[in-house]
Design an enzyme around this catalytic site. Sequence first.
Site, PDB file in Angstrom:
ATOM      1  CG  ASP A   1     -51.290  59.691  -6.914  1.00 14.41           C
ATOM      2  OD1 ASP A   1     -50.493  60.504  -6.418  1.00 14.41           O
ATOM      3  OD2 ASP A   1     -52.512  59.716  -6.680  1.00 14.41           O
TER       4      ASP A   1
ATOM      5  CD  GLN B   1     -49.740  56.641   4.901  1.00 12.66           C
ATOM      6  OE1 GLN B   1     -48.662  57.041   4.469  1.00 12.66           O
ATOM      7  NE2 GLN B   1     -50.688  56.181   4.092  1.00 12.66           N
TER       8      GLN B   1
ATOM      9  CB  ALA C   1     -47.609  49.269  -5.089  1.00  7.64           C
TER      10      ALA C   1
HETATM   11  N1  AAT Z   1     -53.334  61.764  -5.038  1.00  7.05           N
HETATM   12  C1  AAT Z   1     -52.780  62.207  -3.812  1.00  7.05           C
HETATM   13  C2  AAT Z   1     -51.358  62.273  -3.842  1.00  7.05           C
HETATM   14  C3  AAT Z   1     -50.513  61.383  -3.295  1.00  7.05           C
HETATM   15  S1  AAT Z   1     -51.156  60.134  -2.369  1.00  7.05           S
HETATM   16  C4  AAT Z   1     -49.982  58.855  -2.279  1.00  7.05           C
HETATM   17  C5  AAT Z   1     -50.629  57.535  -1.814  1.00  7.05           C
HETATM   18  O1  AAT Z   1     -49.670  56.486  -1.986  1.00  7.05           O
HETATM   19  C6  AAT Z   1     -51.055  57.501  -0.352  1.00  7.05           C
HETATM   20  O2  AAT Z   1     -52.438  57.253  -0.266  1.00  7.05           O
HETATM   21  C7  AAT Z   1     -50.239  56.347   0.249  1.00  7.05           C
HETATM   22  O3  AAT Z   1     -50.933  55.604   1.236  1.00  7.05           O
HETATM   23  C8  AAT Z   1     -49.958  55.512  -0.998  1.00  7.05           C
HETATM   24  N2  AAT Z   1     -48.801  54.597  -0.876  1.00  7.05           N
HETATM   25  C9  AAT Z   1     -47.615  54.833  -0.269  1.00  7.05           C
HETATM   26  N3  AAT Z   1     -46.819  53.748  -0.327  1.00  7.05           N
HETATM   27  C10 AAT Z   1     -47.510  52.791  -1.009  1.00  7.05           C
HETATM   28  C11 AAT Z   1     -47.222  51.444  -1.369  1.00  7.05           C
HETATM   29  N4  AAT Z   1     -46.054  50.870  -1.046  1.00  7.05           N
HETATM   30  N5  AAT Z   1     -48.158  50.750  -2.056  1.00  7.05           N
HETATM   31  C12 AAT Z   1     -49.351  51.317  -2.379  1.00  7.05           C
HETATM   32  N6  AAT Z   1     -49.674  52.587  -2.053  1.00  7.05           N
HETATM   33  C13 AAT Z   1     -48.774  53.324  -1.370  1.00  7.05           C
HETATM   34  C14 AAT Z   1     -49.059  61.577  -3.537  1.00  7.05           C
HETATM   35  C15 AAT Z   1     -48.578  62.971  -3.238  1.00  7.05           C
HETATM   36  C16 AAT Z   1     -47.123  63.195  -3.533  1.00  7.05           C
HETATM   37  C17 AAT Z   1     -46.546  64.258  -2.634  1.00  7.05           C
HETATM   38  C18 AAT Z   1     -45.207  64.721  -3.063  1.00  7.05           C
HETATM   39  N7  AAT Z   1     -44.554  65.505  -2.039  1.00  7.05           N
END
Ligand code: AAT
Length: 292
Positions: free
Chosen positions: A159, A34, A141
């Site tokens: 999250d 991203q 994940a």
């Molecule tokens: N705490 C901050 C809020 C977030 S961050 C969401 C995180 O999820 C990001 O760092 C992203 O890289 C991670 N992420 C995304 N997809 C995956 C995956 N498949 N496996 C592991 N990590 C992942 C969330 C805010 C929500 C906003 C709502 N509009």
Amino acid sequence: DGKKRVYFNNPMWPGEAHSLQVESILFKGKSEFQEVVVFESTTYGKVLVLDGIVQLTEKDECAYQEMITHLPLCSIPSPKTVLVVGGGDGGVLSEISRHNSIEHIDICEIDQMVIDVSKEFFPDLAIGFEDPRVHLHVGDAVEFLRRAPRGKYDAIIVDSSDPVGPAQELVEKPFFETLAKALKPGGVLCNMAESMWLHTHLIDDMISICREVFKGSIHYAWASVPTYPSGVIGFLLCSTEGPPVDFKNPINPIEKLEGAVKHKKDLKFYNSEMHSAAFALPSFLRKEVKAL
Ligand code: AAT
């Protein structure tokens, strides 16, 4: 002027756009997954943006991170083993570290760049990684949970970002099945669950899936977060088969913990009253989300 502008094209919220005034861009990079941007805003402090979507601001991150962490952890008597999915900024980790019953914290974040950027620009959040109970796994994940031992966790906190880009599979049934399997009997899931103003379909789908997958109780809660689209964010709370979990009345109240553990920072948003109030739902939501 009637023209279709690029700002209004995000598939998660077509027809609307959200803006914050930028004082200066502090970081701009492209990871394997991203686009990552950090900027200093005029009124919300520093802001972390992934693929053009605000993930957190210094001013209101407390509402999201405190709620997504303490809603599940205060709902079970003595959480010991926790998994965080996403959360690479470390904010949820630093909230988990308030709980002295916790012995082991796994975190699975897909993007090393988010972790590095947070360590540089959001040290108050990234401090969460310094807790010796934390074990960091950088990867998807979906893969991590496929290989997770059955019944390992008391709580899982998802999250994750919106289901466009790397988080797409995190709202699908196979993923929820692996989450349920990784939880102990009576274990709890707290999953970021979007906005009730924008995503009743998605919420309905997620709850329907969870009703099939989780055998305990299922509830929707929400909180105000001004910089998330429509100004609110939801949380889906599910428990597995086992001792019933009364999500609305925290059995492990934070006020007791706060007396016991001296934490680096005070809670700004969460308390037991906010916890119970978060489960009160507007009538339109009850009507539109059939699975509720
Ligand atoms: N705490 C901050 C809020 C977030 S961050 C969401 C995180 O999820 C990001 O760092 C992203 O890289 C991670 N992420 C995304 N997809 C995956 C995956 N498949 N496996 C592991 N990590 C992942 C969330 C805010 C929500 C906003 C709502 N509009």
